[in-house]
Design an enzyme around this catalytic site. Structure first.
Site, PDB file in Angstrom:
ATOM      1  N   HIS A   1       0.813  -1.222   0.000  1.00 49.09           N
ATOM      2  CA  HIS A   1       0.000   0.000   0.000  1.00 49.09           C
ATOM      3  C   HIS A   1       0.848   1.274   0.000  1.00 49.09           C
ATOM      4  O   HIS A   1       0.350   2.348   0.342  1.00 49.09           O
ATOM      5  CB  HIS A   1      -0.986  -0.023   1.177  1.00 49.09           C
ATOM      6  CG  HIS A   1      -2.016  -1.115   1.053  1.00 49.09           C
ATOM      7  ND1 HIS A   1      -2.796  -1.550   2.097  1.00 49.09           N
ATOM      8  CD2 HIS A   1      -2.389  -1.863  -0.022  1.00 49.09           C
ATOM      9  CE1 HIS A   1      -3.605  -2.517   1.669  1.00 49.09           C
ATOM     10  NE2 HIS A   1      -3.370  -2.723   0.396  1.00 49.09           N
TER      11      HIS A   1
ATOM     12  N   CYS B   1       5.324  20.517  -5.023  1.00 49.28           N
ATOM     13  CA  CYS B   1       6.327  19.716  -5.742  1.00 49.28           C
ATOM     14  C   CYS B   1       7.599  20.540  -5.929  1.00 49.28           C
ATOM     15  O   CYS B   1       7.534  21.660  -6.438  1.00 49.28           O
ATOM     16  CB  CYS B   1       5.742  19.290  -7.094  1.00 49.28           C
ATOM     17  SG  CYS B   1       6.903  18.410  -8.149  1.00 49.28           S
TER      18      CYS B   1
ATOM     19  N   CYS C   1       8.031  21.139  -9.927  1.00 49.71           N
ATOM     20  CA  CYS C   1       7.177  21.994 -10.776  1.00 49.71           C
ATOM     21  C   CYS C   1       6.392  23.028  -9.970  1.00 49.71           C
ATOM     22  O   CYS C   1       5.738  23.894 -10.557  1.00 49.71           O
ATOM     23  CB  CYS C   1       6.218  21.139 -11.602  1.00 49.71           C
ATOM     24  SG  CYS C   1       4.910  20.362 -10.627  1.00 49.71           S
TER      25      CYS C   1
ATOM     26  N   THR D   1      -3.640  -8.375  10.691  1.00 48.41           N
ATOM     27  CA  THR D   1      -4.501  -7.877   9.612  1.00 48.41           C
ATOM     28  C   THR D   1      -5.909  -8.439   9.749  1.00 48.41           C
ATOM     29  O   THR D   1      -6.085  -9.601  10.110  1.00 48.41           O
ATOM     30  CB  THR D   1      -3.927  -8.200   8.209  1.00 48.41           C
ATOM     31  OG1 THR D   1      -4.858  -7.739   7.214  1.00 48.41           O
ATOM     32  CG2 THR D   1      -3.640  -9.679   8.007  1.00 48.41           C
TER      33      THR D   1
ATOM     34  N   ASN E   1      -3.325 -12.893  15.658  1.00 48.61           N
ATOM     35  CA  ASN E   1      -4.305 -11.811  15.825  1.00 48.61           C
ATOM     36  C   ASN E   1      -5.084 -12.070  17.111  1.00 48.61           C
ATOM     37  O   ASN E   1      -5.545 -13.190  17.322  1.00 48.61           O
ATOM     38  CB  ASN E   1      -5.265 -11.800  14.614  1.00 48.61           C
ATOM     39  CG  ASN E   1      -6.026 -10.505  14.479  1.00 48.61           C
ATOM     40  OD1 ASN E   1      -6.560  -9.995  15.463  1.00 48.61           O
ATOM     41  ND2 ASN E   1      -6.092  -9.980  13.266  1.00 48.61           N
TER      42      ASN E   1
END
Ligand code: OAD
Length: 256
Positions: free
Chosen positions: A121, A154, A157, A194, A219
């Site tokens: 991700h 940025c 630019c 997860t 978990n």
């Protein structure tokens, strides 16, 4: 099965030379103080993904989106890797065929010392030019915390930059997916921290099992993956991985 027995079963599988793959989610960073996404205190309980984590939301209100990411970056910067990150960093050096595939964008695996991992991700510490301007690389590291002005611009630019994370509705990086797919061919596949609700990441658990891996879930709570793995360890990752490592150390100390 008791947690003690489950720890023992996993430790028995982690023989030297085993191909070990670990898929992590936000629960692995919970003990560090990084909020998870779901659950009682999860981020998606308090914030709407469609307002903060989609290209459309960014186009509509880049400042609002950046306020949220800047807040998360500040929060994460104040956190430290926990025992789960440390043990995984150890295993990365110990097992020649070790792969770490993470859904986490927080960079805590890297801070624990893992140099090579698959980030499904993206990373909250990377940015890219929103307009994909010609002069800029695809993405670059920017660890400024907090940004002095929002939204940040940025350096190539002067336009907007965006966080280097995958938003809802966006495809995952093809190279990361291919690497995660390859890593799913292994001896031991551990899904830690997860909810196993978000695809394609969640698909790697059954894929690994179908390819013959011994699959494990770490978990404290039940997930859709729980009934589809070979072994469930119902503990926090920072506790479970510490116990497994202590058991492995005990074995190696006892060995002639
Ligand atoms: P979730 O918030 O969906 O799930 C976190 C899981 O961690 C839950 O199943 C908890 O039970 C578990 N958990 C909590 N504390 C834990 C601990 N100490 N040790 C181990 N597990 C613990 O987080 P993810 O599964 O990572 O995507 O979510 C997947 C994706 O959904 C994220 O990467 C993010 C989100 O939307 C994007 O931003 C693209």
């Amino acid at each position: 099965m008791s947690a003690e027995t489950a720890i023992e079963r996993l430790a028995q599988r982690l023989i030297p030379g085993a191909a070990v793959t670990v898929l992590t989610g936000s629960g692995v960073s919970a003990a560090s103080g990084v909020p998870t996404f779901r659950g009682p205190e999860g981020l998606w309980r308090h914030f709407k993904p469609e307002e903060l984590a989609t290209p459309e939301a960014f186009a509509r209100d880049p400042r609002l989106v950046w306020e949220w990411y800047d807040w998360r970056r500040q929060k994460i910067a104040a956190c430290r890797p926990n025992r789960a990150h440390e043990v995984l960093a150890l295993w990365a050096t110990r097992y020649p065929r070790f792969s770490l595939v993470t859904q986490n964008v927080d960079g805590l695996h890297e801070r624990a010392g893992v140099a090579d991992l698959v980030r499904l991700h993206g990373s909250i510490w990377e940015v890219s030019c929103w307009n994909r301007c010609k002069g800029s690389p695809e993405r670059w590291l920017d660890e400024t915390v907090p940004f002095p002005t929002l939204p940040p611009t940025c350096r190539y630019c002067g336009g907007l930059i965006r966080p280097g994370v995958v938003w809802f509705g966006e495809p995952l990086d093809g190279d990361a997916l291919a690497r995660a797919d390859r890593a799913s061919s292994c001896d031991v596949f551990i899904a830690a921290g997860t909810s196993a609700l978000v695809y394609p990441a969640a698909a790697f658990v059954p894929l690994a099992r179908a390819r013959g891996a011994f699959t494990v879930e770490v978990n404290p709570d039940d997930t859709p993956a729980s009934g589809r793995v070979d072994l469930v360890i119902r503990l926090g990752a920072e506790v479970a991985l510490d116990l497994v490592e202590a058991r492995l150390q005990g074995t190696s100390t006892a060995a002639p």
